[in-house]
Write an enzyme that holds these catalytic residues in place. Structure first.
Site, PDB file in Angstrom:
ATOM      1  N   ARG A   1       0.828  -1.213   0.000  1.00  0.00           N
ATOM      2  CA  ARG A   1       0.000   0.000   0.000  1.00  0.00           C
ATOM      3  C   ARG A   1       0.863   1.264   0.000  1.00  0.00           C
ATOM      4  NH1 ARG A   1      -5.441   1.678   0.405  1.00  0.00           N
ATOM      5  NH2 ARG A   1      -6.245  -0.437   0.384  1.00  0.00           N
TER       6      ARG A   1
ATOM      7  N   GLU B   1      -9.854   5.859   6.767  1.00  0.00           N
ATOM      8  CA  GLU B   1      -8.419   6.135   6.722  1.00  0.00           C
ATOM      9  C   GLU B   1      -8.019   7.430   6.008  1.00  0.00           C
ATOM     10  OE1 GLU B   1      -8.097   2.095   5.140  1.00  0.00           O
ATOM     11  OE2 GLU B   1      -6.229   1.934   6.272  1.00  0.00           O
TER      12      GLU B   1
END
Lengths: 501, 776
Positions: B321, B725
């Site tokens: 990520r 997030e």
């Protein structure tokens, strides 16, 4: 048997509870699980409860209701006191205005810190000191009231919004009387002290001395427990014999005479904030911005309400904030014992890291300060990683005075740079009588740089501490040359123009 | 903020700022967490003895004195585990208790079970442990030199980056070290295991991933999954820290419960939690970015080294990520991205809100500020011209962006926050301060976030739900998602209440239980509402299909049914929901259904770094203004303006909380929260006394948050977007602003002075000193 009132009901305090903290007793024995453990070290505020002051030194706090961290409060220390927990404020069917507002304002997410915030906000509402005049000051006071409470979810904005909504409810439905919003409580505490033989709470010097005699060679003194109880919670230490100094009358006196201020060692930080606010009966000239600055950033409201001046000196921590300022005021300590008392200048008190001249069985009785020519003249600056509720990376205290272009008085001391509070004594001597010129400042900075030998640890590097030692002195020097008070700083920078709209 | 947006809605519930379902429970202390549950008789308490060396072999583990300590009823070591000792989340590597070898300070060596928490902890000190110490790798640099990794390094390439960099007119080369972050959820890790009949167990676990806790408890005990029921009503915060880290506590409590036949609670004291559980990864980002003189990014080479600790845990996905987000929202024609998963002898780092994305993203934002400084441009102009856009819409990992949200979003924010005027005003302020030699400087920075939404492990993008209507018309809802404060239960209940046209309070979202909805995914990757909301909606549709048939055949209602305002209507026919349900029950209609959802269209080849890993992107931008005191490095965040893309928000009050809270958490990561380690591998920042998360004082004085209201172009639940997030990374703007404020002391310096992350007062002081002293 001694007793404690919780949410209006009296409970006996069982003997042998000397090593129990209020939090565990509430949760495990009383089933009051609304109060949470977040850290067990007095740093997060999840365990916050209210104490209702009904007598004695508590009342001199200036507030009849005040918050404490239940995790670092020995249960036995609260004998004869009234405690209110989150359950005592209200329930889902009849919530307290703060409880209702926190829910409607979306001020809880995970909810674990929430009961602690509820108690802190309720205490802020119950604060009877004059309400700040303008919005900015009210906001600042609100922020300060939750400076001992950590929330990891919300970002705090809705919590502060909830206080505003709850204040409106108090104004509208309770005629502005926050106490009227508390549920009725039947039992009053009455006078009651710990009867636990392992946790003695003397109220006079005579009782204290008899407690010391009965306790054997080296009893542990409790002077707020905000540091001591970490040993109990974090290191799982059991204490054989504890003597709580906080209720001894003679240790709670404050006297002022002959240019000296004499403060009992059991006086809490909260009471000191009142003493130096300029609103104390001992004198309006007792307005000391340096003390107020120190106290504003000293621990949290919860810690300031329980912690004492004697405790701050008794732990002999090199990162304590009081000693540098006290050193600048030529403080002397009166140490008491069953044999009598002795006087020790503060600069002769510390002998090493967390070590002092205090002998077993000896306790800190009073702290005496030489009054400055103007209580606005001493300065204190704290540098820490976080502004609120943090330990100093460097704490600098200064009492510098210039008259007719010469330094006529010079005291300076630092916390956080050495194993004990540190005074650059060589520099202080050199500066006395020196002209207030740029050249003197440059010499002073060179001298400081050569003399200081800072620590290097988790809070700050050696290099930064050294730089701050100089930087804070430079600030104090500039202030000496201007009017008494504070130099310009971040907190005076106006918020962005028009941005609140 | 605008909590009552005026826009067309499916019903008044979707998009409505409903309060958190447990709000009053939280505020009155009646909401129960695991440690608050009434304790069963003979409850036992567990604590673990910990390694005191970072790497070595245990040569002596004498626990006799522990066994005989007051209150101790059991002592457990690795040899006592009947099933699989390894509780690794994705790959093996995490022994439940050390088996001869220790690989970090704090690693559990043995467990003590006692009659009180205090007795258990007091007994630990009696263990006699000796080690044969081995050399320990403690830093990224040491691990890099030793070529020590937990998983293989991955390289993704697009075009010929080296060739492009060789000819680029401006190449910025640098390294940014970003420290990790302690989760500091207020509720520490905790599990309570209750043994049942026939070798079964009920385990209350404060976990984001009950499905995995169930699996690991079963594998540790060597029993089938159907004997283990894992329950999680709520967590007191998690932030990724209870995705994999909760399982060992549940496993040990379960093992101790089975051995003793008593209920066992394992609650970590804060100190143990800060030492024994994983944190956000430190990352060292080495980069080269090549620009043309106009500020267009020509090529990049990015080497992302994550400090994974001693085991893989979730580091495969986390470093992936970071790689996905190494270009944030920007286009690059050519790049090489390397992702390293370095093994060190420290606690195994784990998921934390953003999951590597924040660490991947910050380097390019720092480099863009450098490039703008060098080119004499405003950094926002440089950012804007490099945004992914039509004609420059390919990400380096093969996903083509089709919905260009950021250009319009940034323009809106830029105008709304008066960016240009304030920049000019700040420049004047700083120039005056330089002239007067005064101590305060200000800085303003506007940075975007583009965050990919979906688990990059494809199989996790699925969810189940169970919806049951009772004969009184009340509705029970369960799904595999967990409630950690983010408001998932509230949002999914809104979806169900909306589907049946009933008031929200008529729907109860019950505790997450593995026996109600099996094989659930973790509540993570911001996907909670997307996945569970869709699964619940699917369950509602299935119930409604049966009800439609009932209405037609039993009531003779031929028009389609609508569920509104507590009424069920078909043409001219109408019944109250309660009456309709009662009749449906009497007519033997199924009133309960499971629902299922699998995110469509996603695929990804990890080795090649190519595919469509994300169903869509969530966006946002923030403009942060700070003031710095050069004398000490102390600072304040004066004002923050955020414009955030939550699609068509399911609940703007809850989403606002995610945005504000996420930003402040990100601000903590980049400012006051400093994770520090000793030379021996010990965590120095091991308590809230020396690890400082933001307080109310640290929150921006002026904090304006708005939603960029546009429905998701993909068919998510009511066209909403994930919001857990992405807002955390908006705080990068504050870090950039601090750096610019420091830089202002010396406008003639050739390059921007580096600033450490986190930017503690000490780091800011150092940055300002560097800016002043060098590069004139």
């Amino acid at each position: 048997m001694s007793r404690i009132i919780v949410n209006g009901t009296a409970h006996p305090i069982p003997p042998g509870a000397a090593d129990r903290n209020l939090l565990n007793w509430l949760r495990e024995t009383q089933g009051l699980t609304g109060t949470k453990e977040g850290c067990a070290s007095g740093d997060c505020g999840a365990c916050t409860v209210l104490v209702h002051a009904t007598e004695g030194a508590d009342l001199d706090h200036g507030q009849r209701y005040f918050v404490i961290n239940s995790c670092i409060t020995p249960l036995a220390a609260l004998a004869g006191r009234e405690v209110i927990t989150v359950e005592g404020l209200g329930d889902p069917k009849a919530p307290h205005p703060v409880q209702a507002a926190m829910a409607t304002e979306h001020a809880s997410q995970c909810g674990y810190c929430t009961p602690g915030f509820v108690m802190a906000l309720a205490a802020q509402q119950l604060d009877t000191s004059p309400f700040p005049e303008d919005d900015a000051a009210a906001h600042e006071a609100a922020v300060r009231s939750i400076s001992g409470n950590l929330c990891r979810c919300t970002g705090y904005r809705p919590i502060l919004a909830a206080l505003e909504v709850a204040n409106e409810t108090i104004a509208r439905s309770f005629e502005g009387n926050a106490e009227a919003a508390l549920p009725p409580r039947t039992e009053s505490p009455g006078r009651s002290r710990s009867t636990d033989p392992n946790y003695l709470v003397p109220t006079t010097l005579v009782e204290l001395h008899s407690a010391i005699r009965s306790a054997g060679s080296d009893p542990t003194f409790v002077a707020g427990a905000t540091d001591l109880w970490l040993e109990c919670n974090q290191r799982y230490q059991d204490f054989e014999q504890l003597i709580d100094l906080s209720q001894v009358d003679e240790l709670n006196d404050i006297e002022r005479a002959d240019g000296w201020l004499s403060i009992g060692a059991a006086v809490s930080h909260r009471r000191l904030a009142r003493l130096f606010s300029g609103q104390h009966e001992l004198g309006a000239d007792l307005f000391a911005p340096a003390v107020l600055h120190l106290l504003e950033r000293f621990g949290s409201p919860q810690v300031r309400n329980r912690g004492t001046l004697g405790g701050n000196l008794g732990t002999a921590s090199p990162i304590a904030d009081w000693p540098p300022l006290l050193l600048c005021l030529d403080a002397e300590l009166i140490l008491g014992s069953v044999a009598g008392e002795r006087r020790v200048p503060l600069d002769a008190y510390y002998t090493g890291y967390r070590q002092t001249v205090r002998q077993p069985g000896e306790y800190l009785k009073r702290i005496e300060l030489r009054e400055p020519h103007d209580w606005r003249a001493p300065l204190a600056f704290k540098v820490s990683k976080r502004t609120d509720d943090d330990i100093s990376s460097v704490f600098g205290a200064f009492y510098l005075r210039a008259e007719r272009g010469q330094v006529t008085h010079c005291r300076l001391a630092y916390g956080g740079v050495a194993a004990t509070p540190w005074q650059p004594s060589k520099l202080a001597k050199e500066l006395l009588g020196a002209p207030t010129t740029e050249a003197t400042l440059a010499l002073a900075l060179r001298s400081l740089e050569a003399e200081v030998q800072p620590l290097d640890d988790v809070r700050a590097s050696r290099a930064y501490r050294q730089a701050m030692t100089l930087s804070l002195f430079r600030r104090a020097w500039a202030a000496m040359l201007s009017a008494p008070g504070f130099a310009d700083d971040l907190y005076e920078l106006a918020p962005v123009q028009g941005a609140r709209a | 903020m605008n909590l009552s947006p005026e826009r067309p809605q499916p019903s008044s519930l979707i998009g409505s700022p409903q309060a958190h379902e447990s709000g009053l429970g939280h505020t009155t202390g009646t909401a129960r967490y695991i440690d608050d549950l009434p304790t069963p008789a003979n409850l036992r308490y567990l604590a673990t003895g910990q390694s005191t060396v970072a790497h070595g072999r245990v040569t002596r583990l004498d626990l006799e004195a522990v066994r005989s300590a007051p209150g101790v009823v059991d002592v457990i070591t690795a040899q006592d585990v009947p099933g699989d000792l390894d509780v690794g989340a994705v790959y093996p590597g995490d022994p439940l208790l050390a088996n001869g070898i220790v690989e970090f300070i704090g690693q559990p060596l043995f467990a003590v079970v006692a009659t009180s928490q205090r007795a258990a902890h007091q007994a630990l000190a009696r263990a006699a442990v000796e080690y044969n110490q081995a050399p320990a790798l403690l830093t990224i640099e040491q691990a890099r030199v030793a070529d020590s990794t937990v998983l293989p390094t991955r390289t993704w390439t697009v075009g010929d980056a080296e060739a492009a960099l060789a000819t680029a007119p401006l190449v910025l080369e640098g390294e940014l070290y970003v420290r990790g972050q302690e989760h500091f959820y207020l509720e520490g890790q905790v599990a309570l295991a209750l043994p049942g009949e026939d070798d079964t167990l009920v385990v209350h676990s404060s976990t984001q991933y009950p499905g995995e806790v169930q699996k690991l408890v079963a594998s540790v005990l060597a029993i089938p999954l159907h004997k283990v029921e894992v329950v999680c009503r709520r967590m007191g915060g998690a932030f990724g820290g209870k995705e994999s880290q909760a399982a060992p506590l549940a496993c040990l409590a379960a093992l101790a419960a089975v051995r003793s036949g008593c209920a066992v609670k394992y609650r970590m004291p804060r100190h143990d939690d800060m030492v024994q559980t994983g944190k956000r990864h430190d990352f060292a980002c080495r980069y080269r970015f090549g620009f043309d003189p106009q500020g267009d990014l020509l090529a990049s080479s990015i080497d992302l080294a994550g400090l994974c600790g001693y085991s893989p845990d979730l580091s495969e996905g986390i470093v992936d990520r970071a790689m996905f987000h190494a270009h944030n929202a920007y286009y690059t024609p050519a790049t090489t991205i390397i992702g390293r998963r370095l093994k060190t002898h420290t606690v195994s780092n784990t998921a934390f809100r953003g999951f590597g994305g924040p660490q991947g993203m910050i380097a390019i934002e720092a480099a863009f500020d450098d490039a703008a400084w060098r080119l004499g441009m405003d950094p926002l102009d440089l950012r804007k011209r490099n945004l992914l856009r039509p004609g420059a819409s390919d990400t380096p990992y093969g996903q083509t962006v089709t919905d260009f949200v950021l250009p319009a979003l940034i323009d809106d924010l830029e105008a709304h926050c008066d960016y240009r005027t304030r920049c000019a005003e700040i420049d004047r302020f700083n120039a005056d301060a330089n002239g007067e030699g005064s101590a305060l400087r200000r800085g303003l920075s506007l940075t975007p976030v583009q965050f990919g939404i979906s688990f990059t492990a494809k199989h996790l993008n699925q969810a189940g739900a169970l919806v049951s209507i009772y004969t009184d018309g009340s509705i029970e809802l369960t799904h595999a998602g967990t409630e950690m404060g983010q408001g998932l239960y509230t949002k999914v209940a809104q979806v169900v209440a909306d589907a049946f046209g009933v008031p929200l309070r008529q729907v109860r979202n019950n505790a997450t239980r593995t026996d109600k909805v099996p094989n659930g995914s973790p509540t993570a990757a911001s996907s909670g509402s997307d996945l569970n909301g869709m699964a619940a909606a699917n369950a509602c549709e299935r119930i409604q299909a049966g009800l439609a048939q009932f209405a037609q055949t039993e009531l003779g209602w031929t028009d389609p049914l609508t569920y509104r305002h507590g009424q069920v209507t078909s043409g001219d026919h109408s019944l109250t929901f309660h009456e309709f349900i009662t009749q449906a029950y009497l007519a033997r209609t199924p009133l309960s259904a499971t629902g299922f959802y699998a995110t469509p269209e996603i695929h990804f080849d990890k080795a090649r770094g190519f595919g469509r890993p994300f169903y869509y992107f969530a966006h946002g931008a923030a403009a942060s203004e700070v003031a710095v005191d050069l004398r000490t490095g102390e600072y304040r965040t004066l004002r923050v303006d955020i414009l955030h893309d939550a699609g068509r928000s399911l609940n703007p009050a809850i989403d606002l909380g995610q945005i504000e809270g996420g930003f402040v958490q990100g601000l903590g990561w980049l400012t006051c929260e400093e994770l520090l380690w000793g030379d021996d591998g010990r965590v120095l920042s091991n308590s809230p006394a020396n690890y400082k998360i933001p307080t109310a004082h640290d929150v921006p004085e002026v904090f304006n948050v708005r939603f960029f209201e546009r429905p998701n172009s993909e068919a998510t639940i009511h066209r909403s977007k994930a919001v857990g997030e992405p807002p955390l990374m908006l705080a990068i703007s504050a870090w950039c602003a601090l750096r610019r404020a420091c830089a202002s002391v010396n406008p003639n310096r050739a390059t921007l002075a580096p600033l450490a992350a986190p930017a503690t007062p000490e780091a800011v002081y150092r940055c300002a000193q560097l800016a002043r002293d060098e590069g004139r």
